[in-house]
Design a protein around this motif. Structure first.
Motif, PDB file in Angstrom:
ATOM      1  N   GLU A   1      34.100  -5.090  28.869  1.00  0.00           N
ATOM      2  CA  GLU A   1      35.288  -4.245  28.999  1.00  0.00           C
ATOM      3  C   GLU A   1      35.963  -4.444  30.354  1.00  0.00           C
ATOM      4  OE1 GLU A   1      33.826  -0.617  26.051  1.00  0.00           O
ATOM      5  OE2 GLU A   1      33.876  -0.333  28.241  1.00  0.00           O
TER       6      GLU A   1
ATOM      7  N   TYR B   1      26.227  -9.730  20.132  1.00  0.00           N
ATOM      8  CA  TYR B   1      27.088  -8.698  20.725  1.00  0.00           C
ATOM      9  C   TYR B   1      28.533  -9.048  20.406  1.00  0.00           C
ATOM     10  CZ  TYR B   1      22.874  -7.948  23.531  1.00  0.00           C
ATOM     11  OH  TYR B   1      21.605  -7.740  23.953  1.00  0.00           O
ATOM     12  N   TRP B   2      29.370  -8.035  20.240  1.00  0.00           N
ATOM     13  CA  TRP B   2      30.787  -8.275  19.956  1.00  0.00           C
ATOM     14  C   TRP B   2      31.594  -7.093  20.468  1.00  0.00           C
ATOM     15  CZ3 TRP B   2      34.331 -11.519  19.508  1.00  0.00           C
ATOM     16  CH2 TRP B   2      35.550 -11.204  18.898  1.00  0.00           C
ATOM     17  N   VAL B   3      32.597  -7.386  21.328  1.00  0.00           N
ATOM     18  CA  VAL B   3      33.469  -6.362  21.899  1.00  0.00           C
ATOM     19  C   VAL B   3      34.913  -6.838  21.742  1.00  0.00           C
ATOM     20  CG1 VAL B   3      34.146  -5.130  23.986  1.00  0.00           C
ATOM     21  CG2 VAL B   3      31.736  -5.616  23.564  1.00  0.00           C
TER      22      VAL B   3
ATOM     23  N   SER C   1      22.998  -4.164  24.616  1.00  0.00           N
ATOM     24  CA  SER C   1      24.377  -4.065  24.132  1.00  0.00           C
ATOM     25  C   SER C   1      25.236  -3.199  25.045  1.00  0.00           C
ATOM     26  CB  SER C   1      24.380  -3.490  22.717  1.00  0.00           C
ATOM     27  OG  SER C   1      23.789  -2.189  22.701  1.00  0.00           O
TER      28      SER C   1
ATOM     29  N   GLU D   1      28.621  -4.520  26.763  1.00  0.00           N
ATOM     30  CA  GLU D   1      29.908  -3.890  26.477  1.00  0.00           C
ATOM     31  C   GLU D   1      30.595  -3.439  27.761  1.00  0.00           C
ATOM     32  OE1 GLU D   1      28.671  -2.084  22.096  1.00  0.00           O
ATOM     33  OE2 GLU D   1      29.214  -0.742  23.741  1.00  0.00           O
TER      34      GLU D   1
END
Length: 552
Positions: free
Chosen positions: A86, A118-120, A78, A82
């Motif tokens: 980003e 996963y989540w951003v 993760s 991330e």
């Protein structure tokens, strides 16, 4: 007052003159308004919409980067995801969030929604929670079809009754049993590309069930009196109509005074005549300036051709004169050896050692002369490649699978390449058969691979990779050829398709490889060709090959 026939005639002519002045003034007003609209609004707005389409197409590259990121590692945690996400969000302000779903496309349709691994989300989009994303995915993404399509876009949707509209971009990663879903704020993307003084008011429509509805709008004031510009916006499989209204102060309103003044003052016609003469004079000056510009351009082109020809002649002279000079020197030396042999023979001084020495030296010198003559012949033959386009005019196009051609080329290259340091990676999207020239495509791929090996990998002994990506768009096939070599200097990037241009003139290169590629793609395949630098270094060349049976 008694009106005589003459007075009536004058009144009639005066009335007719006034009417003609009004009509002439109105036509002049209309023409000037149209010209100013084209120059100050229609042209710039078209460029803004085209730029918006280009920005939307760049999201495909962001999806492709996600796929490559997972390809580059056996396991991605993760924190790594991330950090990578980003970076993408920082360079793409319109992307609201990026999510990775665990889903095995090869297992077929599933009744349950896949889990988000996963989540951003980007700054300002904190409302896009995991729960919200599951709801969006359940509503707008058909999990039964994701494995049968390339990158695609969902329909527009709103979140929490906001004015902004979003789409979800979906890409399947079957090798990793995952889906990447990227949420894009289309409203924000439109504002970043279009919102300015000229195109400050716009509305986007979407068509559903043969009905046109407003998707979202950014109208700051009423523009009912001005005709809008209508264009189309495309994102993968979605297409929307965009209507852009001009600002109220963009056009010159005083043009309307021309017919009014023409009606009030018939003498305005004299001004119009003067104005027409002035326009005519300006047009003549413009034509004269245009002729001067064309003459200057012609001279510039001739000067460039002369300069290019000088460099070409110098390069060819160097390449050809060197082997010819060695051959002449060798032949002259053989002639001296024969003369000395004859003198020894005439003087009775020829013995076995002298004769054997003559044979040995003669063979070496003649071998040197023959090798250099062959080299010169090969250089001359390479110049004939410039006529390669007309060599196969009798060959008819065939219906072929371009992806299969690329696969066969890669396999043949691996088996027959002189060096094993170059590896070829292939990425195939949806397959499609088109009517084209398969032999020409093989020639183009061979020339691009040869150029990469000679120029891109000349000083590189390992990690030499050629990537070929095949994508289908309707009746067109996009073929992207890229290498991770040394790349091309920025000042030379625009000249790589010029005939006889080469950065290795002294190395036996005639500079015809990429020129032949350009001519084959443009003239034979009737396609389009673009090129640029790879972000990590190297050169990419994209070929857009059309279906020759498509008459549209």
């Amino acid at each position: 007052m008694t009106y005589t026939f003459q007075n009536k005639t004058v009144i009639g002519l005066g009335a007719l003159f006034s009417i003609l002045c009004i009509l002439g003034g109105f036509q002049l007003y209309k023409k000037l308004s149209e010209q100013e609209r084209v120059a100050t609004f229609d042209g710039p707005v078209k460029e803004f919409i085209d730029h918006f389409n280009v920005n939307l197409n760049d999201f495909e590259y962001a999806l492709h980067l996600q796929n490559k990121f997972f390809d580059s590692s056996d396991s991605v945690d993760s924190i790594e995801f991330e950090y990578f996400a980003e970076v993408i969000l920082e360079h793409n302000p319109a992307i609201s969030g990026i999510g990775i779903y665990e889903y095995d496309i090869r297992a077929g349709a599933k009744s349950t929604l896949p889990e988000i691994k996963y989540w951003v989300v980007a700054d300002g989009y904190e409302f896009l929670s995991r729960k919200q994303m599951r709801s969006i995915t359940r509503t707008y993404v058909d999990m039964r079809t994701v494995g049968n399509m390339d990158d695609y876009s969902t329909e527009l949707f709103a979140i929490d009754d906001t004015q902004r509209k979003f789409v979800s971009l979906v890409r399947a990663m079957p090798d990793h049993k995952m889906l990447v879903i990227m949420v894009v704020d289309v409203h924000k993307a439109a504002r970043l590309s279009i919102s300015n003084r000229i195109a400050s008011n716009f509305i986007v429509y979407q068509t559903q069930d043969d009905k046109k509805n407003v998707a979202f709008s950014d109208v700051k004031y009423s523009s009912a009196l001005a005709e809008p510009y209508r264009g189309e916006v495309t994102l993968f499989n979605q297409q929307w109509e965009m209507v852009v209204y001009p600002p109220e102060d963009l056009f010159n309103r005083f043009y309307i005074l021309i017919p009014v003044l023409a009606f009030l003052f018939s003498l305005m016609v004299l001004y119009i005549v003067y104005f027409a003469l002035k326009v005519h004079r300006l047009s003549d000056e413009r034509q004269s300036a245009l002729q001067d510009l064309k003459f200057a351009q012609q001279k510039t082109v001739e000067a460039e051709k002369i300069g290019a020809m000088g460099g070409l002649v110098a390069g060819i002279a160097h390449e050809v004169n060197t082997p010819l000079g060695i051959s002449i020197t060798s032949c002259s030396h053989v002639n001296d050896l024969i003369r000395d042999l004859k003198e020894d023979f005439d003087n009775g001084e020829l013995d076995e050692n002298r004769f054997e020495e003559f044979i040995t030296s003669g063979k070496e010198v003649l071998a040197m002369a023959l090798g250099n003559l062959k080299r010169a012949s090969k250089l001359i033959s390479s110049f004939k490649k410039i006529d390669v386009i007309n060599a196969d005019d009798s060959v008819a196009p065939e219906t072929v699978d371009v992806a299969e051609l690329v696969e066969n080329f890669a396999e043949h290259y691996k088996q027959n390449a002189m060096s094993t340091k170059v590896k070829i990676n292939i990425e195939i999207g949806r397959r499609s058969e088109i009517c084209t020239y398969p032999t020409v495509i093989n020639q183009v791929l061979d020339a691009l691979a040869s150029n990469a090996a000679i120029h891109g990998f000349a000083n590189k002994e390992q990690d030499c990779v050629i990537s070929i990506r095949v994508t289908t768009f309707g009746k067109w096939v996009m073929l992207k050829f890229a290498d991770n070599g040394e790349g091309v200097a920025k000042e030379d990037l625009g000249k790589i398709f010029d005939p006889f241009f080469t950065t290795r003139r002294g190395g036996g290169n005639a500079g015809l490889g990429l020129s032949v590629v350009y001519n084959l793609v443009k003239s034979k395949l009737q396609g389009e060709l673009n090129h640029g630098e790879e972000p990590e270094g190297g050169l990419w060349v994209s070929l857009r090959i059309k279906d020759l049976d498509d008459k549209e």
